[in-house]
Every structure is written in C-alpha cells, then in structure tokens.
Design an enzyme around this catalytic site. Structure first.
Site, PDB file in Angstrom:
ATOM      1  N   ARG A 194       0.826  -1.214   0.000  1.00 48.53           N
ATOM      2  CA  ARG A 194       0.000   0.000   0.000  1.00 48.53           C
ATOM      3  C   ARG A 194       0.855   1.258   0.000  1.00 48.53           C
ATOM      4  O   ARG A 194       0.690   2.131  -0.858  1.00 48.53           O
ATOM      5  CB  ARG A 194      -0.945  -0.005   1.205  1.00 48.53           C
ATOM      6  CG  ARG A 194      -1.903  -1.187   1.236  1.00 48.53           C
ATOM      7  CD  ARG A 194      -2.920  -1.076   2.353  1.00 48.53           C
ATOM      8  NE  ARG A 194      -3.579  -2.360   2.614  1.00 48.53           N
ATOM      9  CZ  ARG A 194      -4.873  -2.498   2.866  1.00 48.53           C
ATOM     10  NH1 ARG A 194      -5.659  -1.453   2.891  1.00 48.53           N
ATOM     11  NH2 ARG A 194      -5.387  -3.698   3.101  1.00 48.53           N
ATOM     12  N   ASP A 325      -2.494 -15.940  -2.108  1.00 46.37           N
ATOM     13  CA  ASP A 325      -2.834 -15.410  -3.425  1.00 46.37           C
ATOM     14  C   ASP A 325      -1.699 -14.727  -4.181  1.00 46.37           C
ATOM     15  O   ASP A 325      -1.302 -15.144  -5.270  1.00 46.37           O
ATOM     16  CB  ASP A 325      -4.039 -14.463  -3.319  1.00 46.37           C
ATOM     17  CG  ASP A 325      -3.909 -13.463  -2.175  1.00 46.37           C
ATOM     18  OD1 ASP A 325      -2.898 -13.467  -1.461  1.00 46.37           O
ATOM     19  OD2 ASP A 325      -4.854 -12.662  -1.996  1.00 46.37           O
ATOM     20  N   THR A 580      -0.056  -5.916  -6.508  1.00 46.49           N
ATOM     21  CA  THR A 580      -1.283  -6.536  -6.006  1.00 46.49           C
ATOM     22  C   THR A 580      -2.243  -5.516  -5.406  1.00 46.49           C
ATOM     23  O   THR A 580      -3.370  -5.847  -5.083  1.00 46.49           O
ATOM     24  CB  THR A 580      -0.942  -7.635  -4.972  1.00 46.49           C
ATOM     25  OG1 THR A 580      -2.077  -8.472  -4.770  1.00 46.49           O
ATOM     26  CG2 THR A 580      -0.484  -7.031  -3.648  1.00 46.49           C
TER      27      THR A 580
END
Length: 588
Positions: A194, A325, A580
């Site tokens: 982030r 993931d 991602t």
C-alpha cells in the site's frame, strides 16, 4: 543460496543515489511515466519543474541503522539486455484508443464521481488517518496511522486527472514520519504493497523526485525487516526488535506475506540502482524455487510456511485464495518487470510449474444452470492433502482468488501458453457470473458450489443433486450450496480480472459486464458519506453496512472500473506492471 558478487558499477551508482537523497545533488532519474509509452522529443526536453518539496521528516534514519546479520555480498539486479516480450494488450487500433464513445465516457465519469465522493468524505472526516468509516463519518488506523487511504489513492488521483488533489495529497505523503506509529510495529506486507507501492507508482506517473526520495526512506525502514539470522523477514516489523537485532522469521506465516514484496523492492532497486533491495527479495525467490517440489502438493506452496526453518511441510492446505494469493500473482509479473532479462527465468519456471498443479488440482467447473451459448466458467477451490487419502479438493470459491483470471491471462500472453488464455477467461467470467447471481449484484467473500466431474464438459444441471448436497436455500441462487462468508468488503479482484480480460481480448461485451458489476456495488454499498462493506450479499432490498471502507476501494476497485472504461492506452499493460494493490510500475 549461491553468493553472487555485485558488479563494480553498482556501488558507484548506489553511492550517487545516496548523495542525491541526502544532499539534493543532481541525479538523473528515469523519465516520468505517462499513460502512453510514446513521448515526443519536445516532451522529453521540457520536463516540468518539481512541485513537491522533500525534507526528511523521519525521526529515525533507517538507512544508517546497524545490520545485526549483514550481507557479505549482494545479488545484483538483472541489468542485461531486455527481452522483447510478446504483446499483452489486444491491438485496439488508433481510432479506438482515441474514441471512447459517449456511453463508455458516461460510465467512466460515473466511476470518477464515486471516487470523488469517497475522497471528499475521506478528506473531510479522516484526513491523514488510514481509513474513513463511511457510515459514522469517523476515522480508524489499522495500518500504522500513516494515511493509508491517501497514499494508496495517489496514482488513482493522477489517472483521473485530479492533479490539484494529487499534489496536495502527495505533499502530505512526503511529509509523513514513518518512524512514528500508534503501534509497536507494522504489518510488513500491507505497508509494502500500500505505502511503498503507492509512492513508487505515484513517482512513476508524475516524475516528482520527492516521491522517490520518500519511497527510499520507507524502503530503508522495510528493508530492516530482512535483518534476521536467515534473512527471511517476519510478518511484523517491530521497531525495537529491529533496532536491537532480535528479529526472527515466522514459523507459521501466510505464504503470500514475505513472498509478495518482490515487485516493490525490485522497482525500488531499478529506480535507485541500489542492489540491497533486490538482494533482499532474491533470497526469497531462491527459497521458493528450492522448495517448490518439497511440499505435500509438489509444485505449489502451502497456505502457511515456516520461514524460520525454511520448511514447507508444516501445512496441508493449498489455495490461491487467502494467505497465498499474491505469491502466485507475482511470479509472471516479476518476469515482466525484469523484462525477461537473464536472472528472471526462475520466475517463469515457477509460474509454469505452479499453474500446472493449479490447473489440475485447484480449478474446477461448477454445476450451474446455463444455456449452450453461455461462456464456460471456472472457479478456484482449496485442496487439503491427507496422508492416506491424498489431495482432496473442496469447491469453495473466494472473492480473493478472482485475481487468478488476470494472472492466467498475463502468463498466457507473456509465455505463449494458449490454454492459459482459455483458463483465464473462464476464471474471470466465473466471478462475473457470481456477481450477477446474487440479488445485490455482488458476490460473497466465501461460498461453496458443486463441482463437475473432471473432464465433464456437459455437466448438466441436476436439481436433485443440488438440493441433496445442501442447496435449495431460498436466499441462495441456483448452484450455490452456501455463502459461508456472505460479506462484500469492496474488494477489487473480480473487476481486476474482467479488466485484464478486456484489455487482452478487446471484447466490448466485457464493458457491459463491468457496468453491471459497478451498478450492483453502487446500489448495495452506498452510504450518506461514501461506500461501505456490507454484511450479506444474499438479501433483497436494503443491505446492512459494516462501516468499513478499506484503502483498496480507492486504490484498486474504483481504479479498475475507471480503467476498463478508459481508452486502452491509459496504463497500457504493455507499458506497466500492476502490483497486487493495483499500483502501476513502469516497465523498463
């Protein structure tokens, strides 16, 4: 792992970067990235004057912190001749790239309006905090209190042409003190994708040097997490542990956590010339490559790994959903970011081998009501490996695993695997179908379906079997056994794969699929102030709001909706790699 000596040029380049960052000396940074790879000579000659001002706001200089387990020599960033990779995007043509169409443009503006509405409420009620609570109009700080929503949304502001908002937010981001937090430490993975990802992509798009300098400041802090006996980081970066040399790798950490920092650290190494960032994540790459065949399901890594002992035998659960993931997502993306240079081949090798097992063991066709003309759909489940029975697939879908359609599409194009294009489309359309199946127009977080028998391409609908195996609940659409976790938390993965499928195929019908998804989200999540996670997607009428709006709502979900309704040269997949958290990094 074999020790690789760094080149002679690397220390000199790293020294130049350090001098630049410390003293503001002249330093040639890469060309600012634009929405298209084509720049005129005039554009290159007349660089805009920087508008952001950097003065180090950190209360602790992590670049000078003592390394308790120093590295004797660094694995160098691949710097050889780039390989000409296959084209990812459909050849839309010049006319299509310029003419967006009135309906598409109206849809794009509707997405922008939703973003602006969310952003304005964040500014009003939660500025410089991590998240807005969209029901009660307050703030909360689950990510260190470092303005996660603001930093995460920088590149979306830029893409949407909100330049005044971008520069105000970017300056505030540059002024963050990353040495101070309300907690004793921070989540290493989340801060990397982030905050570091947000700063790097904002730099790649705007070319503002202050953003790169801030990314280096943060990168040096995050790099300290690798200062452990085996150079494997833990799940948390705890400041006092790092300063006192008592950090250790985790014994039962999510496999995706330390393995999903490679794009961010590689891009930082590319932009600065400092090999230490690449060396850190290359050790994780070597660990993954050396253990790929050692797990209970050879070819894949389990959901949780003992990074301290570097063993992959302590978990029998295998998935491409929660906990694992982005480990798989980053394999083809790292090959692309490195432009196929020498040193990137292991990422292709690991991708090919893991997707072989994923295709064979994880992916399934669901038994649903469908017409012969309907496109085939696929989902990704979870495999449990038992000593005597062997691998057992549970047909449990997750919103998180919806990213896999885009992964297979990217890998199929880059590595020339036609079957992966078919699989990628099936996975993307499966998630689009799940959105349309529920009365809210949104799919649940976790759900179970009935899987078709292997190689059963017909897989006709069997009402009796569905009811016998737990279906038939009046609130569940046909085909679903349950919605085990019925929430929708504003996740982006489904529209991510639909967006990539559109960019790869050029199929305009996918924009209609995306619009239906967007309308469902708008109808189900709107609050007085913004948009909220909801408790149950199976309800008719008004939904119950959970008063949560994670930063990925602005960083990913609305960005992907905006991009699918934008001309295809805006953040072209042939020019950028998206991390991602949907932060675009320039391909070089």
């Amino acid at each position: 792992m074999a020790v690789i000596r760094r080149s002679r040029a690397a220390p000199l380049l790293a020294l130049a970067v350090t001098l630049f960052l410390l003293f503001g000396l002249e330093y040639s940074v890469p060309e600012p990235a634009s929405s298209s790879s084509h720049q005129t000579a005039t554009q290159k000659q007349h660089k805009p004057k920087p508008r952001l001002h950097f003065t180090s706001s950190s209360g602790f200089n992590w670049s000078a912190a003592e390394q308790w387990y120093p590295v004797e020599s660094l694995a160098p960033l691949p710097r050889g001749r780039p390989v000409q990779l296959p084209r990812v995007q459909h050849n839309f043509g010049t006319h299509h790239a310029r003419n967006n169409g009135a309906v598409t443009e109206a849809r794009r503006l509707a997405v922008k309006d939703a973003f602006v509405r969310s952003w304005e409420s964040y500014k009003r009620f939660a500025w410089l905090e991590d998240e807005l609570t969209p029901v009660t109009a307050a703030a909360k700080n689950p990510f260190g209190g470092w303005a996660a929503t603001m930093v995460d949304a920088l590149d979306t502001l830029w893409m949407m042409g909100l330049k005044d908002e971008f520069y105000a937010a970017a300056q505030a981001a540059v002024d963050i003190d990353f040495s101070k937090t309300e907690e004793s430490g921070v989540n290493l993975f989340e801060t990397t994708i982030r905050h570091l990802g947000g700063l790097l992509s904002a730099y790649d798009l705007s070319g503002e040097p202050a953003l790169l300098r801030k990314a280096v400041e943060l990168g040096d802090m995050l790099h300290m997490a690798f200062d452990t006996p085996n150079r494997m980081p833990g799940f948390w970066l705890t400041f006092e542990n790092a300063k006192n040399g008592i950090q250790k790798a985790g014994t039962h950490d999510p496999s995706a956590a330390p393995t999903s920092m490679s794009l961010e650290f590689t891009r930082l190494a590319q932009l600065t010339g400092d090999d230490k960032y690449y060396d850190a994540i290359d050790r994780i790459r070597a660990f993954l490559e050396s253990t790929q065949e050692e797990s209970l399901l050879p070819g894949m890594w389990p959901s949780q790994i003992n990074f301290a002992s570097q063993s992959v035998l302590n978990d029998n659960t295998f998935t491409i959903g929660a906990l694992a993931d982005s480990l798989y997502e980053y394999l083809p993306k790292m090959f692309v970011l490195l432009s196929g240079r020498e040193g990137s081949e292991s990422y292709e090798k690991m991708y090919r081998r893991s997707t072989e097992i994923i295709s064979d063991r994880i992916i399934f066709s669901p038994m649903i009501k469908r017409q012969p003309t309907d496109p085939s759909i696929l989902f990704a489940g979870t495999v449990y490996v038992h000593d005597e029975a062997g691998p057992h697939l549970i047909a449990e879908g997750q919103h998180l695993s919806c990213f896999a359609g885009g992964m297979f599409l990217l890998g199929g194009k880059i590595f020339g695997i036609k079957e992966h294009l078919k699989i990628g489309e099936g996975l993307a359309r499966g998630c689009g179908w799940a959105y349309a199946a529920f009365p809210t127009g949104v799919m649940p977080e976790i759900f179970n379906l009935i899987k078709c028998a292997p190689n059963d391409e017909e897989c006709e609908w069997d009402e009796a079997r569905w009811k016998n195996e737990g279906g038939g609940n009046a609130r569940l659409p046909s085909g679903f056994i349950n919605a085990r976790d019925p929430r929708y938390i504003l996740r982006p993965e489904a529209i991510e794969s639909i967006f990539i499928l559109y960019r790869v195929t050029g199929n305009e019908e996918l924009r209609d699929v995306a619009w239906d998804m967007f309308e469902g989200i708008m109808k189900s999540t709107r609050t007085e102030y913004a948009y909220s996670a909801i408790a149950d997607v199976t309800v008719e009428g008004e939904t119950r709001k959970d008063d949560s709006m994670e930063s990925f709502w602005l960083a990913e979900t609305l960005k992907y909706f905006y991009l699918i309704f934008s001309p295809p040269d805006v953040i072209s997949l042939d020019d950028y790699v998206l991390n991602t958290e949907a932060h675009p990094f320039k391909r070089t």
